[in-house]
Design a protein around this motif. Structure first.
Motif, PDB file in Angstrom:
ATOM      1  N   ALA A 195       0.835  -1.199   0.000  1.00 38.17           N
ATOM      2  CA  ALA A 195       0.000   0.000   0.000  1.00 38.17           C
ATOM      3  C   ALA A 195       0.873   1.253   0.000  1.00 38.17           C
ATOM      4  N   PHE A 196       1.960   1.206   0.784  1.00 34.33           N
ATOM      5  CA  PHE A 196       2.882   2.338   0.842  1.00 34.33           C
ATOM      6  C   PHE A 196       3.514   2.559  -0.532  1.00 34.33           C
ATOM      7  N   ILE A 197       3.949   1.457  -1.143  1.00 34.16           N
ATOM      8  CA  ILE A 197       4.542   1.556  -2.483  1.00 34.16           C
ATOM      9  C   ILE A 197       3.512   2.137  -3.452  1.00 34.16           C
ATOM     10  N   GLY A 198       2.269   1.642  -3.343  1.00 32.98           N
ATOM     11  CA  GLY A 198       1.220   2.109  -4.240  1.00 32.98           C
ATOM     12  C   GLY A 198       0.963   3.596  -4.088  1.00 32.98           C
ATOM     13  N   SER A 199       0.936   4.062  -2.821  1.00 39.26           N
ATOM     14  CA  SER A 199       0.638   5.488  -2.648  1.00 39.26           C
ATOM     15  C   SER A 199       1.824   6.338  -3.071  1.00 39.26           C
ATOM     16  N   MET A 200       3.046   5.813  -2.926  1.00 42.65           N
ATOM     17  CA  MET A 200       4.194   6.569  -3.440  1.00 42.65           C
ATOM     18  C   MET A 200       4.206   6.562  -4.962  1.00 42.65           C
ATOM     19  N   ALA A 201       3.752   5.437  -5.538  1.00 45.81           N
ATOM     20  CA  ALA A 201       3.654   5.383  -7.002  1.00 45.81           C
ATOM     21  C   ALA A 201       2.686   6.443  -7.493  1.00 45.81           C
ATOM     22  N   MET A 202       1.641   6.706  -6.681  1.00 53.52           N
ATOM     23  CA  MET A 202       0.694   7.747  -7.089  1.00 53.52           C
ATOM     24  C   MET A 202       1.385   9.107  -7.138  1.00 53.52           C
TER      25      MET A 202
ATOM     26  N   GLY B 202      -1.299  23.130  -7.519  1.00 53.43           N
ATOM     27  CA  GLY B 202      -0.159  22.234  -7.365  1.00 53.43           C
ATOM     28  C   GLY B 202       0.145  22.009  -5.897  1.00 53.43           C
ATOM     29  N   MET B 203      -0.011  23.091  -5.124  1.00 49.18           N
ATOM     30  CA  MET B 203       0.245  23.003  -3.689  1.00 49.18           C
ATOM     31  C   MET B 203      -0.742  22.058  -3.022  1.00 49.18           C
ATOM     32  N   GLY B 204      -2.012  22.226  -3.361  1.00 44.75           N
ATOM     33  CA  GLY B 204      -3.020  21.324  -2.800  1.00 44.75           C
ATOM     34  C   GLY B 204      -2.744  19.889  -3.198  1.00 44.75           C
ATOM     35  N   ALA B 205      -2.353  19.719  -4.471  1.00 42.85           N
ATOM     36  CA  ALA B 205      -2.145  18.366  -4.986  1.00 42.85           C
ATOM     37  C   ALA B 205      -1.022  17.674  -4.238  1.00 42.85           C
ATOM     38  N   ASN B 206       0.095  18.369  -4.031  1.00 42.38           N
ATOM     39  CA  ASN B 206       1.193  17.640  -3.399  1.00 42.38           C
ATOM     40  C   ASN B 206       0.913  17.381  -1.935  1.00 42.38           C
ATOM     41  N   ARG B 207       0.134  18.244  -1.296  1.00 36.63           N
ATOM     42  CA  ARG B 207      -0.245  17.936   0.093  1.00 36.63           C
ATOM     43  C   ARG B 207      -1.154  16.713   0.139  1.00 36.63           C
ATOM     44  N   GLU B 208      -2.116  16.695  -0.764  1.00 37.07           N
ATOM     45  CA  GLU B 208      -3.061  15.574  -0.788  1.00 37.07           C
ATOM     46  C   GLU B 208      -2.330  14.238  -0.956  1.00 37.07           C
ATOM     47  N   VAL B 209      -1.422  14.170  -1.932  1.00 34.57           N
ATOM     48  CA  VAL B 209      -0.751  12.879  -2.166  1.00 34.57           C
ATOM     49  C   VAL B 209       0.196  12.541  -1.017  1.00 34.57           C
ATOM     50  N   THR B 210       0.817  13.562  -0.424  1.00 31.83           N
ATOM     51  CA  THR B 210       1.729  13.284   0.680  1.00 31.83           C
ATOM     52  C   THR B 210       0.982  12.688   1.862  1.00 31.83           C
ATOM     53  N   PHE B 211      -0.133  13.331   2.231  1.00 34.56           N
ATOM     54  CA  PHE B 211      -0.868  12.845   3.400  1.00 34.56           C
ATOM     55  C   PHE B 211      -1.502  11.492   3.118  1.00 34.56           C
ATOM     56  N   SER B 212      -1.883  11.284   1.870  1.00 37.47           N
ATOM     57  CA  SER B 212      -2.561  10.014   1.587  1.00 37.47           C
ATOM     58  C   SER B 212      -1.599   8.838   1.669  1.00 37.47           C
ATOM     59  N   THR B 213      -0.284   9.060   1.512  1.00 31.71           N
ATOM     60  CA  THR B 213       0.635   7.927   1.686  1.00 31.71           C
ATOM     61  C   THR B 213       0.518   7.376   3.099  1.00 31.71           C
ATOM     62  N   ILE B 214       0.393   8.279   4.074  1.00 29.35           N
ATOM     63  CA  ILE B 214       0.319   7.814   5.461  1.00 29.35           C
ATOM     64  C   ILE B 214      -1.019   7.135   5.716  1.00 29.35           C
ATOM     65  N   VAL B 215      -2.086   7.800   5.277  1.00 29.59           N
ATOM     66  CA  VAL B 215      -3.424   7.272   5.557  1.00 29.59           C
ATOM     67  C   VAL B 215      -3.624   5.921   4.884  1.00 29.59           C
ATOM     68  N   GLU B 216      -3.221   5.832   3.620  1.00 31.82           N
ATOM     69  CA  GLU B 216      -3.460   4.598   2.888  1.00 31.82           C
ATOM     70  C   GLU B 216      -2.695   3.426   3.499  1.00 31.82           C
ATOM     71  N   THR B 217      -1.431   3.687   3.868  1.00 32.86           N
ATOM     72  CA  THR B 217      -0.631   2.613   4.455  1.00 32.86           C
ATOM     73  C   THR B 217      -1.277   2.130   5.749  1.00 32.86           C
ATOM     74  N   ALA B 218      -1.689   3.084   6.599  1.00 29.51           N
ATOM     75  CA  ALA B 218      -2.314   2.704   7.868  1.00 29.51           C
ATOM     76  C   ALA B 218      -3.621   1.957   7.614  1.00 29.51           C
ATOM     77  N   PHE B 219      -4.356   2.406   6.589  1.00 30.26           N
ATOM     78  CA  PHE B 219      -5.629   1.750   6.275  1.00 30.26           C
ATOM     79  C   PHE B 219      -5.397   0.285   5.902  1.00 30.26           C
ATOM     80  N   PHE B 220      -4.330   0.032   5.153  1.00 29.08           N
ATOM     81  CA  PHE B 220      -4.054  -1.353   4.780  1.00 29.08           C
ATOM     82  C   PHE B 220      -3.567  -2.184   5.959  1.00 29.08           C
ATOM     83  N   VAL B 221      -2.897  -1.523   6.925  1.00 32.24           N
ATOM     84  CA  VAL B 221      -2.545  -2.273   8.142  1.00 32.24           C
ATOM     85  C   VAL B 221      -3.836  -2.709   8.835  1.00 32.24           C
ATOM     86  N   LEU B 222      -4.819  -1.796   8.891  1.00 36.17           N
ATOM     87  CA  LEU B 222      -6.106  -2.132   9.495  1.00 36.17           C
ATOM     88  C   LEU B 222      -6.783  -3.282   8.755  1.00 36.17           C
ATOM     89  N   LEU B 223      -6.784  -3.169   7.417  1.00 38.79           N
ATOM     90  CA  LEU B 223      -7.444  -4.213   6.636  1.00 38.79           C
ATOM     91  C   LEU B 223      -6.745  -5.549   6.819  1.00 38.79           C
TER      92      LEU B 223
END
Lengths: 661, 306
Positions: free
Chosen positions: A433-440, B121-142
């Protein structure tokens, strides 16, 4: 001789034939040869994949080689399929891309000859089941690709990259030679089949055998820390070659690892853990480095490392399944390996081909100088968009399908009920998931900054798509992406005979109903596609009676917007790079003259590959220190070297006499 | 059939819940509150308007909202309703759920880069940066959920979770709290993002929509409302006890979602928004909670690490 082998030799024949043809027609004639090669070789490949029967051709060569088995089994056939299609597409692309070198005294004959040699040797690598001939094919593949990487050898950085690449390959092959020599000395034969007995008989040594092969093959594939050649060689090579190397050639490393796994009967769990962890590290470090790149070919090279990491995770998963006797996990793992291998071939080749179109039109690889290309290169940009969506692993395109099975296999491995496996599984799931979000981040940056927005520099000529030879391979690959993405059964059908080699009970209706799972995926994706179409048309309907005004981008009332104000590759990646500054430190050099009036200043930011600095550099410097001890031997005086020769002969003489006495 | 009715209900109720948040905030601040149906009027107004499209943009800008909305609705089809289950379900469907939300975000981000605006561009890079953390944690939960229940389909996971041993109470608590953080992050609420801010420099989600107008803006806004409700619906699955009559369960589900939105409103009223540079630290809380839940499960399942 069988049509398959003749077909695979046709690439080489083509390469030789075009030497005698005028510059303008070389590429086109070569396409004919590679098409013939495909026509001749593909029937055998498909026959093997569908029926599961292996073709075996035995030839007896003179002394050093002896009897050689060429075996086209389902695993070989699957890789041969990728090599054949990939080589054909590369030959088509070359016809467009190499046009810019015509009439510039470039070595186009050499290019086509080595392209042919590379394709033929790659096919030989996957069908030869004899250690010596395998190593010969492997070396021919490396040498041919070395000459292709150094095509623009008048540039010093290309020569440097080429030599770095070649050295890496030689180090890799040294491990392979060691592995093959050791194992065949124990088995007494060079035939791969005899190795199986060695793995069973010398079970306690199998970890060492595997590690030798893993380092050797992993160097080609690009596992960390053996990955350092990729970000050097890919930017240096012509784009058609980068695509072939990244999409096809590095997969021969994966093939090698899979072949060794097949020969090993019992897989120690520790090895499975090791491979999964290496895959995870490779994936994370690879994509983390990709984010910070400004050179789009270097970015794609690092993304190849990432994808090899994903394949590594899947190999590790499959090995865990085998080690713990869980066929379902093994099946999902190796299914993930094969699917992602094929998928990566499609989207990475397409991305390189798209990058080549951009490079051939703008003559730069720097993302910070590009932008707004979607208006000039509409077809390229839409195909590039599909490839970026696919490589980020999003549904509708094929990248999703491979990752889906890897996730699924990881989730299923909890049922093994082993604490080590469970921890690795959660690491694998969250790591993917981390790799995927970094790929994004990587691919929104690559696509968004290159093709969208405003152009960041002025081009001498307006970029345009005038060459269909360059667009054709991309469109074929996009078709594959959608075909596999929407209906995975098309490719899984070809894998049904490959998978039982790894996991004997894995069939369409084995443990779980794979067929109905795949059908549900297809139906769901069809619903998704329907949603998009309906919603898009709803919007069309709603705005059909309204006014659509064109106006410039809203910038809070500020009227002097210029393209320089857009986000750049460095600033877009910055917030994330700050988070992972320990993993990928960014070096920023500012040159500024402080004076009353502003003067010209410069800022240069580059990322450091920590894995290279931590692992590879110390080894190299230690090795260099050690070798320095012997540097006095190299005096540069001919007389001294003759003395060395004489001393050597004398020692040899004494030794032989001593033995006889 | 009931699943489809419920899905349509979710779609139609999504704007109302955002109205609930606004209502709570207004009452807390002592202002006269707008009706909770205000978001519907806003959407309707947008649907009736024409559009202004930037000359910088390409085809991506025009198609992105449709794909964004479609992807979010698609993800909704995999979200289980308590007791009733999801519309679409198969082995490992949680992957397709998370990745279709990812696809929605992908198009949102590239559409914002398409305008060539530095704000976006500023909004975009914040969105993708924060989503790396959220998505990874979400998959730990799953992954943890799959680990506890030995199931890989969303629907089965929740059924097994709600019918298994007692220690899951603690796990459920951890899940609810970490998913609530995800709700705040994905819904772009305080303390990660402030939907009411008027300064572009501090925006994340809003700034990416700056150049949208008319129907496309309505799609984007509607999609983010649905996305929030989807995550709230996920949370409510942890809150409904077993063995209730089905109507009561659904009612309880509605009430719990209402309470979740109430909490969001209270959080927005009580907590100031974090500095952008401190947002990752807040989001790492979700990672920490997710990892803790995995550690607890691993400890109990294997009887401790010997």
């Amino acid at each position: 001789m069988d049509l398959f082998l003749i077909g695979s030799l046709f690439f080489l024949f083509g390469g030789i034939a075009v030497i005698f043809i005028g510059e303008n027609y070389k590429s086109k004639i070569y396409i004919v040869f590679s098409a013939v090669a495909n026509i001749l070789a593909l029937p055998a490949v498909f026959n093997t994949l569908i029926s599961g029967e292996s073709y075996i051709w035995s030839y007896i060569f003179s002394f050093p080689i002896g009897k050689v088995n060429f075996v086209l089994d389902p695993l070989s056939a699957f890789f041969a399929l990728i090599i054949l299609i990939g080589s054909f597409l590369a030959s088509c692309y070359s016809a467009g891309y190499m046009k810019m070198y015509i009439g510039k005294n470039a070595q186009l004959s050499a290019y086509h000859f080595f392209l042919g040699l590379m394709s033929t040797s790659m096919i030989f690598v996957v069908v030869v089941q004899d250690a010596i001939l395998f190593l010969i094919s492997w070396e021919l593949m490396s040498i041919a690709s070395f000459f292709l990487v150094t095509f623009e050898n008048e540039k010093i950085e290309v020569r440097k990259a080429g030599i770095y690449y070649f050295t890496s390959m030689q180090i890799g092959v040294a491990f392979l030679i060691a592995g093959f020599a050791w194992i065949s000395s124990l088995s007494g034969s060079l035939d791969f089949n005899s190795f199986n007995e060695v793995f069973i008989k010398y079970n306690h040594l199998s970890i060492f055998f595997f590690l030798l092969f893993f380092i050797g093959f992993g160097t080609k594939a690009g596992f960390i820390p053996m990955h350092t050649w990729l970000p050097r060689a890919h930017p240096a090579a012509p784009t058609s070659i980068s695509a072939l190397m990244s999409g096809v050639m590095i997969k021969t490393g994966i093939y090698g690892i899979l072949r060794i796994i097949l020969l090993m009967d019992i897989i120690p769990a520790s090895l499975a853990y090791f491979v999964l962890l290496i895959g995870l590290i490779t994936g994370i470090v690879g994509i983390a480095n990709a984010i910070s790149q400004h050179d789009f070919k270097k970015l794609l090279a690092y993304s190849s490392i990432e994808n090899i990491g994903i394949i590594g995770i899947a190999i590790g998963l499959g090995m865990i399944g085998k080690a713990y006797g869980n066929d379902l996990v093994a099946g999902f793992g190796f299914l993930g390996v094969l699917l992602h291998t094929f998928n990566h071939f499609t989207f990475k080749s397409a991305l390189f081909y798209g990058a080549g179109v951009v490079y051939s039109q703008t003559h730069t690889r720097n993302i910070d100088l590009l932008g707004g290309l979607a208006k000039h290169l509409p077809k390229t940009s839409i195909m590039f968009l599909f490839a970026t969506v696919a490589i980020s692993g999003f549904p509708l395109l094929n990248g999703f399908v491979g990752e889906f099975f890897i996730y699924s296999g990881l989730a299923k491995s909890f049922s093994i009920q082993n604490i080590g496996v469970s921890i690795l599984a959660i690491l694998g799931i969250s790591g993917l998931a981390f790799i995927g979000s970094m790929a994004m981040i990587t691919f929104t940056k690559l696509f968004g900054l290159t093709f969208l927005g405003m152009s960041r520099s002025e081009f001498h000529t307006v970029p345009e798509e005038k060459n269909n030879f360059m667009l054709f391979p991309m469109s074929i690959l996009v078709v594959f992406m959608f075909l596999v993405g929407l209906s995975p059964i098309t490719i899984i059908y070809l894998l049904l005979k490959v998978l039982p080699m790894f996991s004997p009970h894995f069939t369409l209706s084995g443990y779980i109903d794979l067929l109905s799972l795949i059908n549900s995926i297809t139906i769901s994706l069809a619903i998704f596609l329907l949603f998009i179409v309906v919603i898009y048309n709803l919007r069309k309907l709603l705005i059909s009676k309204r006014s659509i005004k064109k106006f410039k981008t809203w910038d809070c009332g500020y009227q002097g917007v210029t393209s320089k104000m857009q986000y750049t590759s460095g600033s877009y990646a910055h917030p994330f790079m700050q988070l992972i500054s320990k993993l990928v430190p960014i070096e920023i050099n500012v040159e500024k003259e402080s004076a009353l009036f502003p003067k010209e200043a410069s800022l240069k930011s580059s990322s450091l590959d920590v894995s290279e600095g931590l692992i590879i550099q110390p080894i190299i410097s230690a090795l260099r220190k050690f070798m320095d001890l012997f540097s006095w031997i190299q005096s540069g005086r001919m007389q001294q070297y003759i003395i060395y020769g004489l001393i050597f002969l004398l020692v040899l003489l004494i030794w032989i006499l001593g033995v006889e006495l | 059939m009931i699943k489809i009715i419920l899905t349509l209900a979710v779609l139609s109720l999504a704007p109302m819940f955002v109205g609930v948040i606004n209502k709570v905030k207004a009452i807390w601040a002592g202002r006269h509150a707008a009706s909770i149906f205000q978001p519907y009027y806003d959407l309707l107004k947008l649907f009736r308007k024409g559009e202004v499209i930037s000359t910088t943009t390409s085809f991506v800008f025009e198609i992105a909202p449709s794909i964004n909305l479609a992807a979010v609705i698609f993800a909704l089809l995999f979200t289980p309703f308590p007791y009733i289950g999801a519309v679409l379900k198969f082995d490992s469907d949680f992957v397709i759920f998370a990745y279709s939300l990812g696809l929605a975000k992908f198009f949102l981000v590239i559409a914002s880069l398409d305008t060539g605006s530095s704000f976006e561009g500023m909004g975009a890079n914040r969105e993708v940066t924060f989503s790396t953390i959220v998505e990874t944690a979400f998959f730990v939960l799953l992954g943890t959920l799959a680990f506890i229940t030995n199931q890989t389909s969303f629907e089965q996971m929740f059924i097994m979770l709600n019918s298994s041993a007692n220690y899951t109470l603690l796990i459920k608590l951890l899940f609810v709290v970490s998913l609530f953080i995800m709700l705040l992050a994905e819904g772009s609420r305080v303390p990660i993002d402030d939907p009411n801010t008027h300064l572009e420099l501090t925006m994340i989600h809003e700034v990416m929509l700056l150049d949208y107008s008319g129907v496309n803006l309505a799609f984007m806004v509607f999609a983010s409302q649905i996305k929030m409700l989807v995550i709230a619906l996920l949370i409510s699955n942890f809150l409904i006890p077993l063995n209730l009559p089905i109507t009561l369960a659904l009612l309880l589900c509605l009430v719990s979602i209402f309470l979740i939105y109430l909490c969001v409103g209270l959080v927005e009223s009580l907590i100031a928004r974090t500095r952008i540079s401190h947002v990752p630290q807040f989001l790492f809380l979700m990672t920490a909670l997710a990892l803790t839940s995995f550690a607890i499960v691993a400890f109990f399942t294997h009887g401790g690490i010997k």
